[in-house]
Design a protein around this motif. Sequence first.
Motif, PDB file in Angstrom:
ATOM      1  N   SER A  15       0.739  -1.118  -0.033  1.00 10.13           N
ATOM      2  CA  SER A  15       0.123   0.028  -0.061  1.00 10.13           C
ATOM      3  C   SER A  15       0.935   1.231  -0.046  1.00 10.13           C
ATOM      4  O   SER A  15       1.652   1.514   1.014  1.00 10.13           O
ATOM      5  N   HIS A  47      -4.777  12.064  -9.139  1.00  8.45           N
ATOM      6  CA  HIS A  47      -4.618  10.569  -9.208  1.00  8.45           C
ATOM      7  C   HIS A  47      -4.723   9.973  -7.852  1.00  8.45           C
ATOM      8  O   HIS A  47      -5.361   9.065  -7.886  1.00  8.45           O
ATOM      9  N   ASN A  98      -7.525   6.943  -7.434  1.00 11.20           N
ATOM     10  CA  ASN A  98      -7.280   5.699  -6.599  1.00 11.20           C
ATOM     11  C   ASN A  98      -8.040   5.588  -5.230  1.00 11.20           C
ATOM     12  O   ASN A  98      -8.641   4.358  -5.120  1.00 11.20           O
ATOM     13  N   LYS A  99      -8.291   6.515  -4.555  1.00 12.91           N
ATOM     14  CA  LYS A  99      -9.180   6.275  -3.293  1.00 12.91           C
ATOM     15  C   LYS A  99     -10.758   6.260  -3.623  1.00 12.91           C
ATOM     16  O   LYS A  99     -11.149   5.259  -2.844  1.00 12.91           O
ATOM     17  N   THR A 128     -10.731   2.413  -4.722  1.00  8.56           N
ATOM     18  CA  THR A 128     -10.457   1.574  -3.633  1.00  8.56           C
ATOM     19  C   THR A 128     -11.860   1.498  -2.826  1.00  8.56           C
ATOM     20  O   THR A 128     -12.274   0.475  -2.481  1.00  8.56           O
ATOM     21  N   ASP A 140      -5.520   0.522  -0.990  1.00  3.81           N
ATOM     22  CA  ASP A 140      -4.769   0.857  -2.207  1.00  3.81           C
ATOM     23  C   ASP A 140      -5.148  -0.253  -3.205  1.00  3.81           C
ATOM     24  O   ASP A 140      -4.027  -0.984  -3.468  1.00  3.81           O
ATOM     25  N   GLU A 161      -5.346  -0.155  -6.361  1.00  5.88           N
ATOM     26  CA  GLU A 161      -4.602   0.239  -7.715  1.00  5.88           C
ATOM     27  C   GLU A 161      -3.058   0.206  -7.438  1.00  5.88           C
ATOM     28  O   GLU A 161      -2.369   0.297  -8.499  1.00  5.88           O
ATOM     29  N   THR A 162      -2.470  -0.293  -6.461  1.00  6.64           N
ATOM     30  CA  THR A 162      -1.064  -0.472  -6.415  1.00  6.64           C
ATOM     31  C   THR A 162      -0.383  -1.331  -7.278  1.00  6.64           C
ATOM     32  O   THR A 162      -1.106  -2.313  -7.607  1.00  6.64           O
ATOM     33  N   GLU A 179      -5.383  -4.412 -12.786  1.00  2.00           N
ATOM     34  CA  GLU A 179      -5.538  -4.122 -11.358  1.00  2.00           C
ATOM     35  C   GLU A 179      -6.922  -4.576 -10.615  1.00  2.00           C
ATOM     36  O   GLU A 179      -7.059  -5.264  -9.616  1.00  2.00           O
ATOM     37  N   GLY A 216      -9.485   5.256 -15.392  1.00  4.22           N
ATOM     38  CA  GLY A 216     -10.253   5.122 -14.008  1.00  4.22           C
ATOM     39  C   GLY A 216     -11.781   4.697 -14.483  1.00  4.22           C
ATOM     40  O   GLY A 216     -12.379   3.880 -13.840  1.00  4.22           O
TER      41      GLY A 216
END
Length: 227
Positions: free
Chosen positions: A115, A128, A132-133, A136, A149, A151-152, A175, A213
């Motif tokens: 993460s 970005h 991501n958030k 998630t 996380d 998209e890690t 992902e 996204g």
Amino acid sequence: MRLSVIIPVYNERATIREILRQVRAVGLADEIIVVDDGSTDGTREILQEEARNGDIRVIFHERNMGKGAAVRTGIAHATGDILLIQDADLEYDPRDYPQLIRPIQEGRAAVVYGSRFLGPRKAMLFWHMIGNKFLTLVTNLLYDAILSDMETGYKVFRADVIRNIPLRARGFEFEPEITAKILKRGYRIFEVPISYYGREFKEGKKIRPLRDGLKALWTLIKYRFTD
């Protein structure tokens, strides 16, 4: 347990030698598989030189097919007990390998994510981070998880787990697809903090927040109701 490191690469001439140096320096990889996804900037020629050292295996895609396709090729050729995905752009630090693979080595987890929001990081772009958030959060809502996380880029799997999951993604939607299918099969993802050095688009960052996204969002919704 043997560790296979899978490195998908597309037009990373500026960083590919350095990431290979870093992976080698850690000394934990029993197998390094590099999948060149149709590079046109000289990366292929560099990889041909690096392969002469005899400690990496390079597979070439004749045309660009996407990160997901490159990772799938790497998985198909890996022989290790643990499979770790390593980006080639220096955003992720191979010195984090010990904490990434330890939960699997100790039998505490079958899947580990690194993460970026739990460890030290060079500040990523604001939108970005928001994207991501949001993705998630959607993952957690749809699949009853508590990830920080999704998209890690650091995803680590016990080999028998990942090989038994059908994957179709060709691009960055890999992902959310793999995350959705892992969670639907009842595996709980173990998260560990990692270092993160986000790069700018002018430095070669390839993901496009809006386009990719939206693809990720659709992928999460789609695989909630189908496999």
